[in-house]
Design an enzyme around this catalytic site. Structure first.
Site, PDB file in Angstrom:
ATOM      1  N   CYS A 145       0.835  -1.204   0.000  1.00 11.96           N
ATOM      2  CA  CYS A 145       0.000   0.000   0.000  1.00 11.96           C
ATOM      3  C   CYS A 145       0.867   1.251   0.000  1.00 11.96           C
ATOM      4  CB  CYS A 145      -0.939  -0.005   1.201  1.00 11.96           C
ATOM      5  SG  CYS A 145      -1.996   1.455   1.305  1.00 11.96           S
ATOM      6  N   CYS A 164      -0.471   4.054   2.229  1.00 11.51           N
ATOM      7  CA  CYS A 164      -0.208   3.828   3.647  1.00 11.51           C
ATOM      8  C   CYS A 164       1.247   4.115   4.012  1.00 11.51           C
ATOM      9  CB  CYS A 164      -0.521   2.381   4.023  1.00 11.51           C
ATOM     10  SG  CYS A 164      -2.130   1.784   3.485  1.00 11.51           S
ATOM     11  N   ASP A 165       2.173   3.676   3.175  1.00 11.14           N
ATOM     12  CA  ASP A 165       3.580   3.637   3.567  1.00 11.14           C
ATOM     13  C   ASP A 165       4.523   4.494   2.736  1.00 11.14           C
ATOM     14  OD1 ASP A 165       2.879   1.762   5.527  1.00 11.14           O
ATOM     15  OD2 ASP A 165       3.073   0.100   4.120  1.00 11.14           O
TER      16      ASP A 165
END
Length: 314
Positions: free
Chosen positions: A131, A134-135
């Site tokens: 992701c 997300c990261d």
């Protein structure tokens, strides 16, 4: 007879459990053997509101579970193996136990497809991710590799250019499957470089990702591509195998929903990544869990009021 059974214990399932419990519905949560959803694989969560310093994924899920338990939610830490939604009461099978409920909230999520490498599994959350949203922030000023050739891979690669110095897209073929507009954008971006006809054979590094070993699928030759992060973008699979024939699913296996949370069966509601293949974020899953619980509560109110109304009129 349960009032509400919640299937799943990621952000959608636990939020649904919190709202249902606060509505005095005493929900039974079938959490799964691998409870907590995809956030259990995420080391640092920095985009969930309320945590200015960030929070560990497992820590966030544990806090949400304890919050649900505080209000009266009960948990079964096992997988749902089957359902019978052909009539009421609705039935959920967990191992050799069958539970009956007036309403069910399906929040079993989706699982990222991985490459299946031991080194990939060892370094998940230490530079290996599925992701970018997300990261990606953690890779500012660093070089990353993205595996895949579809829309998801191109979207991930383009997003990562906001942070990384270079994004290397590795694809096992010499042509992309992504839509033309995304292909054109990725090919034109100065930070994106393509490696064709190659697969990742090993993720290198001890405590964090230091590179990947690539193998040319035509020549068999291998080489090392140094990098700080590996993003696997080869798709997701909704966890709906046990629902086939019971709920309407789309061609990819995601639950079809109407009016935000309602499924094809009366009394069965849905929330999170099991129906959402677009956003796939903890916060959107949590929001959907809230909606599903509120819709289930209203459904049960109407269901319980109907006999009273008819007897009063008679």
């Amino acid at each position: 007879m349960e009032q509400v059974i919640v299937l799943g214990s990621g952000p959608a399932g636990l939020t649904a459990a919190i709202y249902a419990a606060r509505a005095s519905l005493s929900p039974l949560v079938v959490a799964g053997r691998e409870a907590g959803g995809q956030l259990m694989l995420t080391t640092e969560v920095e985009n969930f509101p309320g945590f200015p310093e960030g929070i560990q994924g497992p820590e966030l899920m544990d806090a949400m579970r304890r919050q649900a338990e505080r209000f009266g939610a009960r948990f079964v830490d096992d997988d749902a193996t089957g359902v019978d939604f052909t009539g009421h009461p609705l039935k959920v099978t967990v191992g050799d136990q069958t539970y009956e409920a007036e309403a069910v909230i399906v929040a079993t999520g989706a699982s990222a497809r991985w490459l299946g490498l031991p080194s990939e599994q060892r370094l998940r959350g230490r530079g290996v991710s599925s992701c970018a949203t997300c990261d990606g922030y953690f890779f500012q000023g660093k070089k990353v590799v993205v595996v895949g050739g579809g829309d998801t891979a191109m979207e991930e690669a383009l997003f990562l250019t906001r942070f990384a110095t270079e994004v290397v897209v590795v694809h096992r073929r010499d042509a992309l499957r992504a839509s033309k507009v995304l292909q054109d954008r990725a090919r034109a971006h100065p930070k994106i470089r393509f490696v064709w006809n190659a697969v990742v054979e090993e993720v290198l590094g001890d405590k964090s990702v230091e590179g990947v070993r690539l193998r040319d699928v035509k020549t068999g030759e291998t080489r090392v591509e140094p990098c700080h992060g590996l993003f696997v973008a080869i798709g997701h699979d909704p966890n709906t195998g046990f629902l086939r024939g019971q709920l309407d699913l789309d061609e990819r296996g995601y639950v079809v929903v109407h009016d935000e949370t309602r499924t094809s069966v009366e009394g069965v509601f849905c929330a999170g990544d099991v129906a959402d293949h677009r956003y796939r974020q903890a916060i959107t899953a949590a929001a959907a869990g809230c909606k599903a619980a509120m819709d289930a509560e209203k459904y049960l109110e109407a269901r319980h009021a109907a006999p009273l109304a008819s007897s009063a009129s008679s």
